[in-house]
Scaffold this active site. Structure first.
Site, PDB file in Angstrom:
ATOM      1  CE  LYS A  89      -4.822   0.598   0.703  1.00  7.86           C
ATOM      2  NZ  LYS A  89      -5.815  -0.218   0.514  1.00  7.86           N
ATOM      3  N   GLY A 189     -21.427   6.142   6.274  1.00  3.89           N
ATOM      4  CA  GLY A 189     -20.602   6.740   5.238  1.00  3.89           C
ATOM      5  C   GLY A 189     -21.325   6.426   3.752  1.00  3.89           C
ATOM      6  CB  VAL A 193     -17.412   1.812  -1.487  1.00  2.27           C
ATOM      7  CG1 VAL A 193     -18.168   0.173  -1.483  1.00  2.27           C
ATOM      8  CG2 VAL A 193     -16.173   1.539  -2.175  1.00  2.27           C
TER       9      VAL A 193
HETATM   10  N1  LIG Z   1     -13.054   2.335  -3.120  1.00  6.90           N
HETATM   11  C1  LIG Z   1     -12.725   1.115  -3.120  1.00  6.90           C
HETATM   12  O1  LIG Z   1     -12.913   0.443  -4.304  1.00  6.90           O
HETATM   13  C2  LIG Z   1     -12.476   0.291  -2.082  1.00  6.90           C
HETATM   14  C3  LIG Z   1     -12.006  -0.891  -1.915  1.00  6.90           C
HETATM   15  C4  LIG Z   1     -11.928  -1.670  -0.679  1.00  6.90           C
HETATM   16  C5  LIG Z   1     -12.240  -0.956   0.420  1.00  6.90           C
HETATM   17  N2  LIG Z   1     -12.511   0.224   0.552  1.00  6.90           N
HETATM   18  C6  LIG Z   1     -12.817   0.901   1.853  1.00  6.90           C
HETATM   19  O2  LIG Z   1     -14.304   1.340   1.849  1.00  6.90           O
HETATM   20  C7  LIG Z   1     -14.305   2.533   2.803  1.00  6.90           C
HETATM   21  C8  LIG Z   1     -15.037   3.675   1.990  1.00  6.90           C
HETATM   22  O3  LIG Z   1     -14.212   3.942   0.574  1.00  6.90           O
HETATM   23  P1  LIG Z   1     -14.717   4.897  -0.393  1.00  6.90           P
HETATM   24  O4  LIG Z   1     -13.855   4.706  -1.597  1.00  6.90           O
HETATM   25  O5  LIG Z   1     -16.258   4.819  -0.724  1.00  6.90           O
HETATM   26  O6  LIG Z   1     -14.418   6.133   0.373  1.00  6.90           O
HETATM   27  P2  LIG Z   1     -14.950   7.762   0.164  1.00  6.90           P
HETATM   28  O7  LIG Z   1     -14.148   8.444   0.843  1.00  6.90           O
HETATM   29  O8  LIG Z   1     -15.695   7.744  -1.385  1.00  6.90           O
HETATM   30  O9  LIG Z   1     -16.369   7.422   1.156  1.00  6.90           O
HETATM   31  C9  LIG Z   1     -16.356   7.601   2.480  1.00  6.90           C
HETATM   32  C10 LIG Z   1     -17.509   8.182   3.045  1.00  6.90           C
HETATM   33  O10 LIG Z   1     -17.577   8.218   4.539  1.00  6.90           O
HETATM   34  C11 LIG Z   1     -17.810   9.465   5.127  1.00  6.90           C
HETATM   35  N3  LIG Z   1     -17.403   9.555   6.340  1.00  6.90           N
HETATM   36  C12 LIG Z   1     -16.034   9.911   6.783  1.00  6.90           C
HETATM   37  N4  LIG Z   1     -16.024  10.256   8.120  1.00  6.90           N
HETATM   38  C13 LIG Z   1     -17.190   9.673   8.555  1.00  6.90           C
HETATM   39  C14 LIG Z   1     -17.703   9.454   9.767  1.00  6.90           C
HETATM   40  N5  LIG Z   1     -17.158   9.907  11.075  1.00  6.90           N
HETATM   41  N6  LIG Z   1     -19.159   9.154   9.899  1.00  6.90           N
HETATM   42  C15 LIG Z   1     -19.916   8.927   8.701  1.00  6.90           C
HETATM   43  N7  LIG Z   1     -19.329   8.965   7.754  1.00  6.90           N
HETATM   44  C16 LIG Z   1     -17.994   9.567   7.428  1.00  6.90           C
HETATM   45  C17 LIG Z   1     -17.253  10.514   3.916  1.00  6.90           C
HETATM   46  O11 LIG Z   1     -17.898  11.849   4.117  1.00  6.90           O
HETATM   47  C18 LIG Z   1     -17.453   9.836   2.829  1.00  6.90           C
HETATM   48  O12 LIG Z   1     -18.612  10.266   2.108  1.00  6.90           O
HETATM   49  C19 LIG Z   1     -12.850   3.096   2.983  1.00  6.90           C
HETATM   50  O13 LIG Z   1     -12.643   2.517   4.315  1.00  6.90           O
HETATM   51  C20 LIG Z   1     -12.075   2.286   2.160  1.00  6.90           C
HETATM   52  O14 LIG Z   1     -10.731   2.070   2.464  1.00  6.90           O
HETATM   53  C21 LIG Z   1     -12.752   1.018  -0.728  1.00  6.90           C
HETATM   54  C1  LIG Z   2      -6.449  -1.824  -5.505  1.00 12.28           C
HETATM   55  C2  LIG Z   2      -7.506  -1.027  -4.698  1.00 12.28           C
HETATM   56  C3  LIG Z   2      -8.744  -1.190  -5.733  1.00 12.28           C
HETATM   57  C4  LIG Z   2      -7.546  -1.321  -3.502  1.00 12.28           C
HETATM   58  C5  LIG Z   2      -8.686  -0.791  -2.669  1.00 12.28           C
HETATM   59  N1  LIG Z   2      -8.266   0.508  -2.459  1.00 12.28           N
HETATM   60  C6  LIG Z   2      -8.637  -1.852  -1.458  1.00 12.28           C
HETATM   61  O1  LIG Z   2      -8.392  -1.381  -0.204  1.00 12.28           O
HETATM   62  O2  LIG Z   2      -8.883  -2.727  -1.668  1.00 12.28           O
END
Ligand SMILES: NC(=O)c1ccc[n+]([C@@H]2O[C@H](COP(=O)([O-])OP(=O)(O)OC[C@H]3O[C@@H](n4cnc5c(N)ncnc54)[C@H](O)[C@@H]3O)[C@@H](O)[C@H]2O)c1
Ligand SMILES: CC(C)C[C@H](N)C(=O)O
Length: 373
Positions: A89, A189, A193
């Site tokens: 990462k 949140g 996603v």
């Molecule tokens: N984007 C991906 O493909 C992916 C893949 C695997 C894991 N994740 C994980 O999923 C989670 C969300 O990812 P994302 O890409 O949607 O991020 P994002 O930043 O688009 O969404 C996160 C949301 O959470 C809200 N938030 C922040 N603090 C908060 C709180 N205290 N209470 C309520 N809401 C709050 C933000 O305002 C935002 O709308 C993260 O933990 C990320 O690591 C994402």
């Molecule tokens: C490779 C990425 C799509 C990884 C993603 N941010 C995750 O936490 O899984």
């Protein structure tokens, strides 16, 4: 020089040895203001693939702790998903609203290139397809760039679909049916996603209770899915069937578990358990936990498909299998009488161990890893 300070010292190699990290790269570029850290945890299964996060960390120590934790998480995520990839990462220390520039991401891209494929980057919190396109100007070891390059684009909708599939598997295990119609899901949140997750849930007839710190995100969820909005600190205690953490890590902790009314915890956020023991407490309270790195693997499964020449249909078929993978975790947990987070760790570790007996270190193959140039 003599050491006079009696404060306990932070010993980086002790930290690396404790979880057997392979490599840490500190990246700095004064011209663009880049301060970044790349952590490669384990390359037993292949090159380390994991996203790039941009965050305004309060200290360098906080950034290092975050990148180490996230890199190890990717080792487990990639292994459990059956990918031939290791875990890594990266984080950029900075404000994503004010500090982004072409020069910043290109400087980061040159550091990625310098690793010759030991680390492959992609999106994570606060980084976008446009940022990956800048990185791609300097290196081929980046995924999730614009579809025009033969890439898969934004991974978030695919992550959401995987979470939806994993949530259905959890419902099947807990309620005896994988239909989510009529079920109430509390979503913490509603960002990239979770907005897409809510769409799947709404289409299936689930009721949604949502919270966020971003008013716009809440208005959109209310308007598009008829979601009920609650304040951020109220989400844990709402009456619901499933709690879906989709914002931050460490939200399953000593303060929040006693408030939960949900029978299932299943969401997208990385590192949901504040400590491993909180997985045990969920289990003792009869709450089924869908381990985060198994349920949220859709994004990485999707971007990893680029390494073979991206095929969306093939990628989505693999993401569908998160349902089966989740069932496997529940079966292992039941068979071995352990909580689900322990079963998921076991599943990942067994695969890595099996492969480490035949291969100890990833070696670069002399061909373009993405095959799109
Ligand atoms: N984007 C991906 O493909 C992916 C893949 C695997 C894991 N994740 C994980 O999923 C989670 C969300 O990812 P994302 O890409 O949607 O991020 P994002 O930043 O688009 O969404 C996160 C949301 O959470 C809200 N938030 C922040 N603090 C908060 C709180 N205290 N209470 C309520 N809401 C709050 C933000 O305002 C935002 O709308 C993260 O933990 C990320 O690591 C994402
Ligand atoms: C490779 C990425 C799509 C990884 C993603 N941010 C995750 O936490 O899984």
């Amino acid at each position: 020089m003599m050491e006079t300070n009696t404060e306990p010292r932070f010993r980086i190699f002790d930290v690396l040895q404790s979880e057997d990290y392979e490599q840490i790269v500190f990246c700095q570029d004064q011209a663009s203001g880049l301060k970044a850290i790349i952590a490669i945890h384990d390359t037993t299964l292949g090159p380390a693939l994991g996203g790039l996060r941009m965050w305004n960390y309060e200290s360098e120590q906080e950034a290092l702790t975050d990148v180490l934790r996230l890199a190890k998480g990717m080792t487990y995520k990639n292994a459990a998903a059956g990918l031939n990839l290791g875990g890594g990462k990266a984080v950029i220390i900075g404000n994503a609203k004010t500090d982004k520039s072409e020069a910043l991401f290109r400087a980061f891209g040159r550091y990625v290139q310098s690793l010759s494929g030991r680390y492959i980057t992609a999106e994570d919190v606060n980084t976008t397809v446009a940022d990956m396109d800048f990185i791609h100007m300097e290196t081929d070891y980046v995924t999730g760039v614009s579809p025009a390059f033969g890439s898969s684009g934004n991974p978030s909708p695919v992550t959401a679909y995987g979470v939806y599939r994993g949530m259905k598997a959890a419902a099947k295990w807990k309620f005896g049916t994988d239909s989510l119609a009529g079920k109430t899901v509390a979503v913490q949140g509603v960002g990239n996603v979770a907005y897409n997750l809510c769409r799947h849930l709404h289409e299936e007839g689930a009721h949604l209770i949502v919270t966020d710190i971003n008013e716009e995100a809440l208005k959109r969820a209310e308007a598009d899915f008829g979601a009920t909005v609650v304040k951020p600190d109220e989400i844990y205690a709402v009456e619901c069937d499933i709690f879906a953490p989709c914002a931050l890590g460490a939200v399953i902790n000593d303060k929040t578990i006693p408030q939960l009314k949900a029978q299932i915890v299943a969401g997208a956020a990385n590192n949901q358990l504040a400590e491993d023991r909180h997985g045990d407490v969920l289990d003792e309270n009869g709450i089924l936990y869908a381990p985060d790195f198994v349920i949220n693997a859709g994004g990485v499964i999707n971007v990893a498909d680029e390494l073979e020449g991206y095929n969306r249909e093939r990628a989505m078929k693999k993401v569908e299998l998160i349902y089966d993978n989740m069932m496997r975790v529940f079966e292992i947990a039941e068979r071995d009488g352990v909580p689900t987070h322990v079963a998921a760790d076991k599943m990942a570790e067994e695969r890595i161990h099996m492969m480490s007996r035949s291969r100890s270190q990833f070696l670069k193959v002399e061909k373009s890893i993405l095959g799109r140039r």
